[in-house]
Design an enzyme around this catalytic site. Sequence first.
Site, PDB file in Angstrom:
ATOM      1  N   ASN A 108     -11.768  -1.331 -17.536  1.00  0.00           N
ATOM      2  CA  ASN A 108     -12.542  -1.967 -16.463  1.00  0.00           C
ATOM      3  C   ASN A 108     -13.077  -3.337 -16.897  1.00  0.00           C
ATOM      4  OD1 ASN A 108     -12.002   0.454 -15.299  1.00  0.00           O
ATOM      5  ND2 ASN A 108     -14.120   1.197 -15.265  1.00  0.00           N
ATOM      6  N   SER A 275      19.759 -30.456  10.170  1.00  0.00           N
ATOM      7  CA  SER A 275      20.006 -29.292  11.013  1.00  0.00           C
ATOM      8  C   SER A 275      21.440 -28.834  10.812  1.00  0.00           C
ATOM      9  CB  SER A 275      19.778 -29.676  12.482  1.00  0.00           C
ATOM     10  OG  SER A 275      20.517 -28.816  13.332  1.00  0.00           O
ATOM     11  N   LYS A 281      19.634 -34.855  13.138  1.00  0.00           N
ATOM     12  CA  LYS A 281      18.265 -34.447  12.823  1.00  0.00           C
ATOM     13  C   LYS A 281      17.836 -34.764  11.399  1.00  0.00           C
ATOM     14  CE  LYS A 281      16.184 -31.435  15.088  1.00  0.00           C
ATOM     15  NZ  LYS A 281      14.891 -31.571  15.710  1.00  0.00           N
ATOM     16  N   GLU A 288       5.977 -28.936   7.502  1.00  0.00           N
ATOM     17  CA  GLU A 288       5.807 -27.720   8.313  1.00  0.00           C
ATOM     18  C   GLU A 288       5.491 -26.509   7.431  1.00  0.00           C
ATOM     19  OE1 GLU A 288       8.811 -28.010  11.935  1.00  0.00           O
ATOM     20  OE2 GLU A 288       9.632 -28.885  10.126  1.00  0.00           O
ATOM     21  N   TYR A 315     -17.053   0.102 -10.765  1.00  0.00           N
ATOM     22  CA  TYR A 315     -15.599  -0.078 -10.676  1.00  0.00           C
ATOM     23  C   TYR A 315     -14.982   0.990  -9.777  1.00  0.00           C
ATOM     24  CZ  TYR A 315     -10.656  -0.492 -11.668  1.00  0.00           C
ATOM     25  OH  TYR A 315      -9.304  -0.654 -11.522  1.00  0.00           O
ATOM     26  N   LYS A 323      -5.491  -8.652  -7.324  1.00  0.00           N
ATOM     27  CA  LYS A 323      -4.647  -9.563  -8.103  1.00  0.00           C
ATOM     28  C   LYS A 323      -3.571 -10.286  -7.320  1.00  0.00           C
ATOM     29  CE  LYS A 323      -5.659  -6.918 -12.011  1.00  0.00           C
ATOM     30  NZ  LYS A 323      -6.305  -6.005 -11.038  1.00  0.00           N
TER      31      LYS A 323
HETATM   32  N1  ARG Z   1      -5.091  -1.684 -13.217  1.00  0.00           N
HETATM   33  C1  ARG Z   1      -6.514  -1.648 -13.008  1.00  0.00           C
HETATM   34  C2  ARG Z   1      -6.975  -2.827 -12.204  1.00  0.00           C
HETATM   35  O1  ARG Z   1      -6.210  -3.703 -11.985  1.00  0.00           O
HETATM   36  C3  ARG Z   1      -7.214  -1.731 -14.322  1.00  0.00           C
HETATM   37  C4  ARG Z   1      -7.264  -0.440 -15.000  1.00  0.00           C
HETATM   38  C5  ARG Z   1      -8.511   0.284 -14.756  1.00  0.00           C
HETATM   39  N2  ARG Z   1      -8.106   1.513 -14.192  1.00  0.00           N
HETATM   40  C6  ARG Z   1      -8.905   2.551 -14.096  1.00  0.00           C
HETATM   41  N3  ARG Z   1      -8.413   3.584 -13.548  1.00  0.00           N
HETATM   42  N4  ARG Z   1     -10.150   2.520 -14.513  1.00  0.00           N
HETATM   43  O2  ARG Z   1      -8.110  -2.889 -11.786  1.00  0.00           O
END
Ligand code: ARG
Length: 466
Positions: A108, A275, A281, A288, A315, A323
Amino acid sequence: MKLWGGRFESGPAEVFERFSGSLHFDRELFQADVEGSQAFAKALRHVGILSREECDGILDAFNRMLEEAAAPGYFDADDEDIHTFVIRKLGERVGTLAEKIHTGRSRNEQVACDFRLWMKGEIRRIQGRLEALMGSLLRLADRERDALLPGYTHVRRAQAVLFRHYLLAYFEMFHRDWQRMQEAHLRTDVSPLGCGALAGSGFPFDRAQMASDLGFSGVAANSMDAVSDRDFALDFLYAGSLVMLHSSRLAEDWILYSSEEFGFLEIGDEVTTGSSLMPQKRNPDALELLRGKTGRVCANLQGLMMTLKGLPMSYNRDLQEDKECVFDTAAQVADSLEVLTLCVDTARIHRDAMESAAERGWVSATALAETLARRGVSFHRAHQIVGGIVLASVKAGKSPADWTLAELMEFAPELDERARQALAPRAALENHQLAGGTDPARVEDALAEARKRLARLEQARAGEAA
Ligand code: ARG
């Protein structure tokens, strides 16, 4: 390999492994994960979990992993995530010693650390691209000293401006975007290491030392916040959204300005397409796409805001959804800036078309009314008088320059030769001498100031890299 399992009687279903695995995207964090782990290995040595030799062996193995990661297929593996992958790879080099690397550490804090390190690099990269774009806008403004643009409101010709004044408007937007990125960097630049899973670490790590080893400016003040905070990512997604919104507005202007109908400018072959059917064109696809990608980048911000809404402390696995949106925004924003810079660099400006559009339009009407007002006519009456002249022009198919002094004086006795000259769009420019206005001398000042401001941004970033 898994970093857990003792408490289970059977393993996860295959579908769930596929559903929850993140290696296919969080491999992006590989370098950050290795560097974070190196700082952590040193901390383990200081608290006596690793001997000096063990620590050196681990650091060296990590260095070699960084080198070999460029090999094709390096990340083809079925580990749960990048953290597991890195520890397994470490084991391939140092054997069971690798099992000590995760002492007193949680994924975490680790993922938060990796993500912050990665983002800091991306923010600097994007700031560099913003600087390049601002530099290109200033170079175009240098080249186009005199080009006159009919400035628009409601996409109707409004008042004359210097084209370079218009370019400086975008300089301001991208300058603020740079600052917003700087703000995002400030809040990203905090180390979560030593916060454990949520409660803090069970070992007496030197958190400040780990932070400074990794180049963080400070340490997170609260362990629960450190593992669950993602508003630094929202700051970045917001700053990135505004970069795209501003790029998209410039793109939209130039799609219009480069059309046959306007004919004010052209962008280079490097950023246009043809085109498959229509041989004549020359399409502004680059512009765009800049406009189009804005939607998806703004959606990334919305998406993460919704993921974070209502998440209980601290967490939760939902956070893994932070991500892909950030990776995507970083890639799209960096590429977009590079493409937009190329559009600016290859632009050819058709000054005559701009100027004649200004001359045919009534962009000096306001200046004429203000000239009358300066001579004691109430602005209301001046507005009426000039409105009458415009109406008569429209009916007679006349441009401002077609009016003789004698004809004008029939509208109002206050109109004289100087007032007639005020009808030329260029003369109207000088009507805006306040700071921030489009009078040529003011714009020259603003341009000089902009060059200095850009140099300060470049220095600030170079200073931090040094
Ligand atoms: N892959 C997880 C994330 O991107 C990080 C790992 C933590 N996973 C967990 N089960 N505590 O947040």
